[in-house]
Scaffold this active site. Sequence first.
Site, mmCIF file in Angstrom:
data_model
loop_
_atom_site.group_PDB
_atom_site.id
_atom_site.type_symbol
_atom_site.label_atom_id
_atom_site.label_comp_id
_atom_site.label_asym_id
_atom_site.label_seq_id
_atom_site.Cartn_x
_atom_site.Cartn_y
_atom_site.Cartn_z
ATOM 1 N N SER A 184 -65.635 -7.311 -44.599
ATOM 2 C CA SER A 184 -65.419 -8.208 -43.442
ATOM 3 C C SER A 184 -66.630 -9.002 -43.350
ATOM 4 O O SER A 184 -67.648 -8.726 -43.481
ATOM 5 C CB SER A 184 -65.299 -7.202 -42.418
ATOM 6 O OG SER A 184 -64.043 -6.217 -42.849
ATOM 7 N N GLN A 219 -68.631 -0.587 -48.189
ATOM 8 C CA GLN A 219 -67.892 -1.749 -48.551
ATOM 9 C C GLN A 219 -68.345 -2.854 -47.820
ATOM 10 O O GLN A 219 -68.432 -2.737 -46.456
ATOM 11 C CB GLN A 219 -66.382 -1.796 -48.369
ATOM 12 C CG GLN A 219 -65.806 -0.637 -48.270
ATOM 13 C CD GLN A 219 -64.093 -0.620 -47.883
ATOM 14 O OE1 GLN A 219 -63.793 -1.405 -48.411
ATOM 15 N NE2 GLN A 219 -64.075 0.395 -46.891
ATOM 16 N N GLU A 264 -58.233 2.284 -50.459
ATOM 17 C CA GLU A 264 -58.615 2.429 -49.269
ATOM 18 C C GLU A 264 -57.582 3.075 -48.450
ATOM 19 O O GLU A 264 -57.514 3.827 -47.708
ATOM 20 C CB GLU A 264 -59.134 1.145 -48.501
ATOM 21 C CG GLU A 264 -59.465 1.366 -47.014
ATOM 22 C CD GLU A 264 -60.326 0.227 -46.633
ATOM 23 O OE1 GLU A 264 -60.386 -0.787 -47.128
ATOM 24 O OE2 GLU A 264 -61.086 0.541 -45.442
ATOM 25 N N SER A 313 -69.375 0.572 -42.365
ATOM 26 C CA SER A 313 -69.585 1.764 -41.803
ATOM 27 C C SER A 313 -70.718 2.524 -42.274
ATOM 28 O O SER A 313 -70.731 2.757 -43.462
ATOM 29 C CB SER A 313 -68.369 2.606 -41.861
ATOM 30 O OG SER A 313 -67.281 1.871 -41.375
ATOM 31 N N ASN A 319 -52.735 -2.690 -38.400
ATOM 32 C CA ASN A 319 -51.456 -2.477 -38.615
ATOM 33 C C ASN A 319 -50.588 -3.625 -38.868
ATOM 34 O O ASN A 319 -49.506 -3.300 -39.553
ATOM 35 C CB ASN A 319 -50.862 -1.803 -37.368
ATOM 36 C CG ASN A 319 -51.475 -0.400 -37.168
ATOM 37 O OD1 ASN A 319 -52.239 0.276 -37.937
ATOM 38 N ND2 ASN A 319 -51.108 0.177 -35.734
ATOM 39 N N GLU A 320 -50.983 -4.682 -38.466
ATOM 40 C CA GLU A 320 -50.167 -6.004 -38.511
ATOM 41 C C GLU A 320 -50.089 -6.361 -40.000
ATOM 42 O O GLU A 320 -49.228 -6.566 -40.651
ATOM 43 C CB GLU A 320 -50.434 -6.922 -37.688
ATOM 44 C CG GLU A 320 -50.176 -6.861 -36.221
ATOM 45 C CD GLU A 320 -51.014 -6.106 -35.513
ATOM 46 O OE1 GLU A 320 -52.107 -5.580 -35.888
ATOM 47 O OE2 GLU A 320 -50.889 -5.261 -34.202
#
Length: 421
Positions: A136, A133, A251, A168, A385-386
Amino acid sequence: MSDTTTDTTGDDLEPVEEFRARARTWLAANMPPLGDGWNDRSDERRERERDLQRTLWSGGFAGICFPREYGGLGLTNEHQRAFTAESAPYDMPFSLNVPTLGILAATLLEFGTHEQKLRHLPAILRGDELWVQFLSEPSGGSDLAGCLTRADRDGDVFVLNGSKIWSSAAYASDWAMCLARTNWDVPKHRGLTMFILEIHQPGVTVEQIRQVDGTLEFCQEFFDDVHVPADAVVGEVDDGWTVASKLLVHERLAVGGGSPYTSGASIGHDGGGADTMIADLARGSGRAHDAHARQLVAEAHVRQMVAGQLIRRITQGMATGAMPAPAGSLIKLFGATNVMRRSEIALELAGGAVVAWPPGEPGPGALAGTASLSRQGVSLGGGSNEIQRNIISERLLGMPREYAADREVPYREVRRGGSSR
Ligand SMILES: Cc1cc2nc3c(=O)[nH]c(=O)nc-3n(C[C@H](O)[C@H](O)[C@H](O)COP(=O)(O)OP(=O)(O)OC[C@H]3O[C@@H](n4cnc5c(N)ncnc54)[C@H](O)[C@@H]3O)c2cc1C
């Protein structure tokens, strides 16, 4: 595909228990046992996993939940779960699960044209194509819709310029799904398009980034006037946010261990060899009879059991429509916090063995120590996590949405680092 594939069209599905028995026999005859190095991220391991995927394909066990017209078996989640359980003692192409199968093939299946699916899905299931992907960017990953990479239409092609990061294993992959801005005159979510991009082509530069654990898996890519054919658009032009949002759902499920498109036990989510590793650490440090150490081993085990049940409950809830897609964030968040806690437990049990071991004899302690260096990654990759907590509070619990000054502003007018484009 081999002759062993059962005809599963229409209602004539092979019964799960027959499929399980057939899989058990085939796995024993064809797949190597699970040994050390299954989580090695070297190039050699990646090539071995491509070969393992080819073995699954030629044996008629690749793509259990993918449609038959695109090379899969057209079977159900139950068949996949049966195969995954039977495959636990064997080496499997684990790294193909995420992102290639569980995220990108799943997204292509949902949004790709018939031609795109015919071209790529059988190749993926054969182990010929690894995907990554490109989402980002150096300016930030959580604000995915704030994408600055641009794709400008020029006749039959789009011309891509910009940069992506934290991809990745992009250097060792073949294709990417790349989000780019195609319209600067609308608010940020409405001017994006998702493209299929061949990675190794003129204009694409891939640089590897060294991590604290010594690995070079993460990459940054630079695009300089890369020509992308117009028929490589996934979904609609300027509607890439719809595709990206669903990609993120896939994902979260895949990273959380709940995707129907992945195959093979996901160690760290549903048990696999991980609990043995935790118990081995307690034995290795001579603490197998220590009451506190035993509590930690039990906690790790209970967490794995809860993870397995949570994954099952939420994936079934989503499949039946009883739970909305954002419920996938529950699995992702639990999976990330679970990995972090298990890492803490492993470090505490192993003691000094995580930092020092006899020359040439790295034991379970060394593995736990090395793994702990990248443990934070699970609470970032696939959305931090946020961000998962924001999704749970806003989209599952109905709490007010976070304030965003740029929500209804044409993206051209949004100030970024003191400038606007
Ligand atoms: C193991 C791993 C694999 C990855 N693989 C890929 C890949 O293949 N392809 C790809 O494109 N990307 C990949 N990423 C990148 C990943 O998607 C990003 O790291 C992630 O989206 C966070 O973006 P960022 O690192 O830019 O952090 P930022 O977005 O800059 O965030 C920094 C911190 O601020 C917090 N934060 C940001 N916004 C908010 C908010 N609104 N509310 C509360 N807190 C907030 C975040 O939680 C984080 O703690 C990977 C990352 C990891 C760790």
